[in-house]
Write a protein that holds these residues in place. Structure first.
Motif, PDB file in Angstrom:
ATOM      1  N   GLN A 197      25.387  -5.888  28.448  1.00 51.28           N
ATOM      2  CA  GLN A 197      26.547  -6.744  28.707  1.00 51.28           C
ATOM      3  C   GLN A 197      26.774  -7.742  27.568  1.00 51.28           C
ATOM      4  OE1 GLN A 197      25.375  -8.095  32.603  1.00 51.28           O
ATOM      5  NE2 GLN A 197      26.615  -6.527  33.625  1.00 51.28           N
ATOM      6  N   ARG A 198      25.699  -8.262  27.006  1.00 46.28           N
ATOM      7  CA  ARG A 198      25.847  -9.165  25.843  1.00 46.28           C
ATOM      8  C   ARG A 198      26.485  -8.430  24.672  1.00 46.28           C
ATOM      9  NH1 ARG A 198      20.151 -10.769  26.391  1.00 46.28           N
ATOM     10  NH2 ARG A 198      20.182 -12.354  27.974  1.00 46.28           N
TER      11      ARG A 198
ATOM     12  N   LEU B  99      30.078  -9.080  22.565  1.00 46.16           N
ATOM     13  CA  LEU B  99      30.114  -9.364  21.135  1.00 46.16           C
ATOM     14  C   LEU B  99      30.953  -8.353  20.347  1.00 46.16           C
ATOM     15  CD1 LEU B  99      26.399 -10.333  20.464  1.00 46.16           C
ATOM     16  CD2 LEU B  99      28.373 -11.853  20.536  1.00 46.16           C
ATOM     17  N   VAL B 100      30.879  -7.117  20.723  1.00 46.07           N
ATOM     18  CA  VAL B 100      31.541  -6.051  19.977  1.00 46.07           C
ATOM     19  C   VAL B 100      32.669  -5.485  20.824  1.00 46.07           C
ATOM     20  CG1 VAL B 100      31.225  -3.813  18.864  1.00 46.07           C
ATOM     21  CG2 VAL B 100      29.374  -5.471  18.842  1.00 46.07           C
ATOM     22  N   ARG B 101      33.856  -5.487  20.258  1.00 46.25           N
ATOM     23  CA  ARG B 101      34.998  -4.939  20.989  1.00 46.25           C
ATOM     24  C   ARG B 101      35.060  -3.436  20.765  1.00 46.25           C
ATOM     25  NH1 ARG B 101      38.584  -8.847  22.873  1.00 46.25           N
ATOM     26  NH2 ARG B 101      38.193 -10.883  21.962  1.00 46.25           N
TER      27      ARG B 101
END
Length: 167
Positions: free
Chosen positions: A71-72, A76-78
């Motif tokens: 989930q983190r 952070l990354v789309r």
């Protein structure tokens, strides 16, 4: 301490999957994270000094940590969903350098193999494959029967199959 991961997977994989789905993951992601959980335990099972004597609790702890990391990373990354047409635009149509070199090597082998054939066999094959001519046209030009012409072309194919790596 050694755990039988196969039995643990059979016994707990469904409930870990459900646990991950309740945490908001899609069914596909939950399945991937479930497998990642067992892979993590396989690679680095707890040491005896850590006092982990409850495999089920340890599996849930690992799956929760993997879920949080996932989930983190998602935050952070789309990521963009692409359909089949969009993916085709991303692919480079040019062959890789290795493919080019290998293809050239195969072409060199074909050239050598064709040079080894008798003149009439080579000519019949080249007229058929490179000239895209029919068996009837080739047989007339070479003054052979259609059966013999086909036999020469077939003989050339067999020779090339023996001599060229990926023909």
């Amino acid at each position: 301490m050694t755990w039988d991961l196969h039995k643990l997977f059979q016994k707990h994989s469904r409930e870990i999957n459900r646990f991950l789905r309740r945490r908001g993951h899609t069914p596909e992601t939950a399945a991937d994270l479930t497998h990642d959980t067992f892979l993590r335990v396989l690679v680095s099972a707890p040491k005896e000094s850590e006092g982990e004597d409850n495999p089920r609790a340890y599996l849930f702890k690992v799956s929760k940590n993997i879920s949080l990391n996932y989930q983190r990373r998602e935050r952070l990354v789309r990521f963009a969903d692409l359909d089949g047409d969009d993916v085709g635009e991303l692919v480079d149509p040019a062959p890789s350098a290795e493919t080019v070199v290998y293809s050239r090597q195969c072409l060199d082998q074909v050239e050598v193999a064709l040079a080894e054939l008798p003149e009439r066999t080579r000519k019949a094959f080249e007229m058929s494959r490179l000239g895209e001519r029919t068996i009837a046209d080739i047989s007339k030009e070479l003054n052979l029967s259609k059966t013999r012409t086909w036999g020469l072309i077939h003989e050339a194919y067999r020779h090339l199959l023996k001599r060229v790596d990926d023909f």
